[in-house]
Write a protein that holds these residues in place. Structure first.
Motif, PDB file in Angstrom:
ATOM      1  N   ASN A 127       0.832  -1.240  -0.107  1.00  0.00           N
ATOM      2  CA  ASN A 127       0.099   0.059   0.027  1.00  0.00           C
ATOM      3  C   ASN A 127       1.030   1.359  -0.005  1.00  0.00           C
ATOM      4  O   ASN A 127       0.447   2.367  -0.317  1.00  0.00           O
ATOM      5  N   ASN A 128       2.079   1.128   0.233  1.00  0.00           N
ATOM      6  CA  ASN A 128       3.009   2.483   0.433  1.00  0.00           C
ATOM      7  C   ASN A 128       4.536   1.966  -0.302  1.00  0.00           C
ATOM      8  O   ASN A 128       5.308   1.634   0.730  1.00  0.00           O
ATOM      9  N   SER A 129       4.401   1.935  -1.611  1.00  0.00           N
ATOM     10  CA  SER A 129       5.724   1.504  -2.329  1.00  0.00           C
ATOM     11  C   SER A 129       6.874   2.182  -1.952  1.00  0.00           C
ATOM     12  O   SER A 129       7.962   1.544  -2.162  1.00  0.00           O
ATOM     13  N   SER A 130       6.888   3.289  -1.334  1.00  0.00           N
ATOM     14  CA  SER A 130       8.035   3.952  -0.941  1.00  0.00           C
ATOM     15  C   SER A 130       8.805   3.281   0.200  1.00  0.00           C
ATOM     16  O   SER A 130       9.804   3.578   0.803  1.00  0.00           O
ATOM     17  N   LEU A 131       8.176   2.265   0.947  1.00  0.00           N
ATOM     18  CA  LEU A 131       8.703   1.355   1.799  1.00  0.00           C
ATOM     19  C   LEU A 131       9.389   0.337   1.217  1.00  0.00           C
ATOM     20  O   LEU A 131      10.382  -0.072   2.077  1.00  0.00           O
ATOM     21  N   ILE A 132       9.624   0.096   0.060  1.00  0.00           N
ATOM     22  CA  ILE A 132      10.164  -1.133  -0.301  1.00  0.00           C
ATOM     23  C   ILE A 132      11.755  -0.626  -0.323  1.00  0.00           C
ATOM     24  O   ILE A 132      12.425  -1.662   0.298  1.00  0.00           O
ATOM     25  N   PRO A 133      12.305   0.329  -0.855  1.00  0.00           N
ATOM     26  CA  PRO A 133      13.749   0.422  -0.773  1.00  0.00           C
ATOM     27  C   PRO A 133      14.101   0.437   0.932  1.00  0.00           C
ATOM     28  O   PRO A 133      15.464   0.080   1.178  1.00  0.00           O
ATOM     29  N   LYS A 134      13.136   0.980   1.690  1.00  0.00           N
ATOM     30  CA  LYS A 134      13.710   0.846   3.231  1.00  0.00           C
ATOM     31  C   LYS A 134      13.467  -0.499   3.726  1.00  0.00           C
ATOM     32  O   LYS A 134      14.480  -0.967   4.440  1.00  0.00           O
ATOM     33  N   LEU A 135      12.644  -1.413   3.072  1.00  0.00           N
ATOM     34  CA  LEU A 135      12.749  -2.633   3.505  1.00  0.00           C
ATOM     35  C   LEU A 135      13.841  -3.510   3.123  1.00  0.00           C
ATOM     36  O   LEU A 135      14.609  -4.155   3.920  1.00  0.00           O
ATOM     37  N   ILE A 136      14.227  -3.196   1.919  1.00  0.00           N
ATOM     38  CA  ILE A 136      15.558  -3.622   1.190  1.00  0.00           C
ATOM     39  C   ILE A 136      16.964  -3.362   1.940  1.00  0.00           C
ATOM     40  O   ILE A 136      17.617  -4.065   2.562  1.00  0.00           O
ATOM     41  N   GLU A 137      16.941  -2.060   2.397  1.00  0.00           N
ATOM     42  CA  GLU A 137      17.956  -1.451   3.287  1.00  0.00           C
ATOM     43  C   GLU A 137      17.890  -2.326   4.649  1.00  0.00           C
ATOM     44  O   GLU A 137      19.176  -2.612   4.997  1.00  0.00           O
ATOM     45  N   ILE A 138      16.969  -2.637   5.060  1.00  0.00           N
ATOM     46  CA  ILE A 138      16.858  -3.219   6.498  1.00  0.00           C
ATOM     47  C   ILE A 138      17.311  -4.593   6.100  1.00  0.00           C
ATOM     48  O   ILE A 138      18.115  -5.248   6.975  1.00  0.00           O
ATOM     49  N   LEU A 139      16.865  -5.207   5.183  1.00  0.00           N
ATOM     50  CA  LEU A 139      17.135  -6.719   4.749  1.00  0.00           C
ATOM     51  C   LEU A 139      18.423  -6.588   4.642  1.00  0.00           C
ATOM     52  O   LEU A 139      19.354  -7.765   5.150  1.00  0.00           O
ATOM     53  N   MET A 140      19.413  -5.880   4.160  1.00  0.00           N
ATOM     54  CA  MET A 140      20.609  -5.852   3.961  1.00  0.00           C
ATOM     55  C   MET A 140      21.709  -5.435   4.950  1.00  0.00           C
ATOM     56  O   MET A 140      22.798  -5.093   4.929  1.00  0.00           O
ATOM     57  N   GLN A 141      21.033  -5.149   5.945  1.00  0.00           N
ATOM     58  CA  GLN A 141      21.785  -5.054   7.409  1.00  0.00           C
ATOM     59  C   GLN A 141      21.952  -6.519   7.963  1.00  0.00           C
ATOM     60  O   GLN A 141      21.155  -6.954   8.840  1.00  0.00           O
ATOM     61  N   VAL A 142      22.796  -7.221   7.314  1.00  0.00           N
ATOM     62  CA  VAL A 142      22.764  -8.714   7.055  1.00  0.00           C
ATOM     63  C   VAL A 142      23.066  -9.109   8.535  1.00  0.00           C
ATOM     64  O   VAL A 142      22.827 -10.308   8.934  1.00  0.00           O
ATOM     65  N   ASP A 143      23.740  -8.492   9.493  1.00  0.00           N
ATOM     66  CA  ASP A 143      24.077  -9.159  10.918  1.00  0.00           C
ATOM     67  C   ASP A 143      23.113  -8.722  11.913  1.00  0.00           C
ATOM     68  O   ASP A 143      23.483  -9.054  12.977  1.00  0.00           O
ATOM     69  N   ASP A 144      22.001  -8.146  11.431  1.00  0.00           N
ATOM     70  CA  ASP A 144      20.933  -7.701  12.612  1.00  0.00           C
ATOM     71  C   ASP A 144      19.768  -8.595  12.477  1.00  0.00           C
ATOM     72  O   ASP A 144      19.405  -9.354  11.460  1.00  0.00           O
ATOM     73  N   LYS A 145      19.474  -8.639  13.702  1.00  0.00           N
ATOM     74  CA  LYS A 145      18.137  -9.742  13.819  1.00  0.00           C
ATOM     75  C   LYS A 145      16.874  -9.366  12.998  1.00  0.00           C
ATOM     76  O   LYS A 145      16.115 -10.253  12.997  1.00  0.00           O
ATOM     77  N   VAL A 146      17.017  -8.305  12.662  1.00  0.00           N
ATOM     78  CA  VAL A 146      15.411  -7.714  12.072  1.00  0.00           C
ATOM     79  C   VAL A 146      15.792  -8.075  10.502  1.00  0.00           C
ATOM     80  O   VAL A 146      14.723  -7.949   9.794  1.00  0.00           O
TER      81      VAL A 146
END
Length: 187
Positions: free
Chosen positions: A29-48
């Motif tokens: 519903n808010n596609s502007s969140l996708i790059p933010k979601l990918i950014e969090i995904l790429m914090q590869v050592d983080d539990k989130v």
């Protein structure tokens, strides 16, 4: 919503389909969140990071086209993901992309997926096949590699070698998928 706010929200994601679907719908519903979601995904050592991967997988399952503007971001960084819980959804997203690209029906992925994107996907799929990962990422990668092997003629012989080499030491699920893929390669 900021990246920090999304990060906090992802703490509430768990293995349940309901939670994953809820947050996936929020992102759709808010596609502007996708790059933010990918950014969090790429914090590869983080539990989130794995939680972001779970949500992105559900987003892509529901509407694969939303990742198109972010294919460069995703494919450039996906090789960095090493946590097992995040690797499985990344492998699944790659399989979604391969299935869409080789689909008989017209879709936007066919135009959006560049040669570079495909090469990156193939590279990470081979990594999942040869490294010590569980069956699910390997199974998704087998399909991905089989499909891209229709375009890159060197893939099928390499994939067959890996499948035959690992066949007897892997699980029943691996063997079932490998048998299926080997049969297709030899056909």
């Amino acid at each position: 919503m900021t990246t920090e706010t999304l990060y906090k929200e992802l703490n509430y994601v768990n293995h349940s389909r309901e939670k994953r679907m809820y947050y996936a719908q929020m992102v759709i519903n808010n596609s502007s969140l996708i790059p933010k979601l990918i950014e969090i995904l790429m914090q590869v050592d983080d539990k989130v990071s794995p939680r972001a991967a779970w949500v992105l997988e559900f987003v892509c399952k529901d509407n694969l086209n939303v990742i198109i503007p972010y294919l460069d971001l995703f494919t450039t960084n996906m090789h960095r993901v090493k946590k097992e819980q995040a690797v499985r959804p990344v492998a699944k997203i790659c399989e979604y992309l391969a299935n869409a690209y080789f689909s008989k029906t017209e879709n936007k992925i066919k135009d959006a997926l560049t040669q570079t994107h495909k090469e990156r996907i193939v590279e990470v799929a081979f990594e999942y096949m040869i490294c010590d990962y569980k069956v699910a990422p390997k199974a998704y990668s087998m399909t991905t590699l089989y499909l891209f092997g229709k375009e890159f003629n060197w893939i099928h012989p390499e994939l067959a070698i890996i499948l035959e080499r690992d066949f007897y030491k892997e699980s029943a699920a691996f063997k079932a998928r490998a048998r299926h893929i080997l049969k297709k390669i030899k056909a």
